[in-house]
Scaffold this active site. Structure first.
Site: not given
Ligand code: NAD
Ligand code: UFG
Length: 337
Positions: A124, A147, A151
């Site tokens: 992302s 979050y 990643k």
């Protein structure tokens, strides 16, 4: 190729499944339906005209993952499965680290045991942290929430595995803001509860499920004061996965990193007006305060993906809105239970 698609019932995974089948690949789906519904698979079978094998279990289960690889021939993996809500990750950090890292551990372990050497990973733009303007792949990675850290960590784990296993090939795809739906209107984004993201929220205002759009701040240093993002049509994004899969077959280096975005930014108000054009009338909105953690501007430098993957986006912001609206109108409450 026979491609295992983890999270294949989810938003981006489902659109990618359709393109994989259209390109002549065979697909095997694994999904625990934590954030999707089994009825997605019926829609996918109707769209592709193929029976799609589905394994419904939690990928953190090493034994079930091992059994899947033992029973199915697999040439490559596209790994979409994961939790993705930024705000929720702040409330539930352990669940995010466990789920997002755990699914990757199970998959990569099973790949190693069964000689599967190609994996495309859903990363992302969030890995650029606060530095998201004209982002290039060589920028240092960082994060501002759990979050985002999952990643950053998953990218690092895959790089380390590639060093230890020189035959493996990994594509790390850094998505900007995926929106839109398949042109048939039969699959699209189906957020559970109140949508966190702009376009699904506008779509629910348009279909009468929400009263008005809250615009999170109009005092940013941007063209019109509202936040700017690089929205990418989910069909262009799905095509990027097929291009990356092809590239993995000829890559000399073990890890490739590519931004998947358009290179252009659109403000909140510009997106709202584009959606109004798709719907044919104005939609109610109110300007409220900024949302914590938002950056003013985020957009990709997509030149590396253009050059190395032979891939480029083809769809406009108006296409994204027209396709989202077709899906939302036909499925006002999302996929059937
Ligand atoms: P999604 O929630 O629609 O799809 C993810 C799928 O994975 C869901 O069907 C869910 O049920 C499944 N899943 C989750 N945990 C699982 C587990 N432990 N075992 C098996 N299945 C599991 O999300 P999406 O928008 O399609 O995103 C796909 C990937 O792309 C995610 O990794 C996400 O972080 C990443 N990503 C998404 C965006 C975005 O804005 N949509 C942006 C950048 C990156
Ligand atoms: N926005 C509103 N009102 C809303 C929702 C969003 O004004 O109801 C604004 C936001 O403030 C932002 C823009 O619309 O300016 C886009 O917001 P989204 O939530 O749609 O997207 P983000 O760029 O904030 O988030 C996305 C992904 C995350 C990822 C993040 C950083 O959804 O997974 O990019 O890369 F972490």
């Amino acid at each position: 190729m026979r491609v295992l698609v983890s999270g294949g019932a989810g938003y981006i995974g489902s659109h990618t499944v359709v393109q994989l089948v259209a390109a002549g690949h065979e697909v095997v789906i694994v999904d625990n339906f934590a954030n999707s519904k089994p009825s997605v698979v019926n829609r996918l079978e109707a769209l592709t005209g193929e029976h799609l094998p589905v394994h419904a279990f939690d990928l953190r289960d090493h034994d079930k993952t091992e059994l899947l690889f033992a029973n199915e021939h697999i040439d490559a993996v596209i790994h979409f499965a994961g939790l993705k809500a930024v705000g929720e990750s702040v409330e539930l950090p352990l669940e995010y680290y466990e789920n997002n890292l755990g699914t990757t551990f199970s998959l990569v372990r099973a790949m190693q045991r069964h000689g599967v050497d190609k994996l495309v990973f859903s990363s992302s733009a969030t890995v650029y942290g606060l530095d998201q303007e004209a982002a290039t792949e060589d920028r240092p990675t960082s994060a501002t929430n759990p979050y985002g850290w999952t990643k950053v960590m998953q990218e690092q784990i895959l790089r380390d595995v590639a060093v230890a296993n020189p035959a493996m090939r990994f594509a790390l795809l850094r998505y900007f803001n995926p929106v839109g739906a398949h042109v048939s209107g039969t699959i699209g984004e189906d957020p559970q509860g109140i949508p966190n993201n702009l376009v699904p929220y506008i779509a629910q205002v348009a279909v009468g499920r929400r009263e008005y759009l809250s615009v999170y701040g109009d005092d940013y240093p941007t063209r019109d004061g509202t936040g700017e993002r690089d929205y990418i049509h989910v069909e262009d994004l799905a095509a990027g996965h097929l291009a990356a899969l092809t590239r993995l077959g000829t890559m000399d280096e073990p890890v490739g990193v590519w931004n998947l975005g358009t290179g252009r930014s659109t403000s909140v108000l510009e997106m709202l007006h584009a959606f109004e054009r798709a719907v044919g009338h104005e939609l109610p909105h109110r300007v409220v305060g900024r949302r914590a953690g938002d950056v003013a501007v985020s957009y990709a430098d997509p030149h590396k993906a253009n050059a190395e993957l032979g891939w480029a986006t083809t769809r406009s912001v108006d296409d994204m809105c027209v396709d989202t609206w077709r899906w939302q109108q036909a499925n006002p409450n999302g996929f059937p239970d």
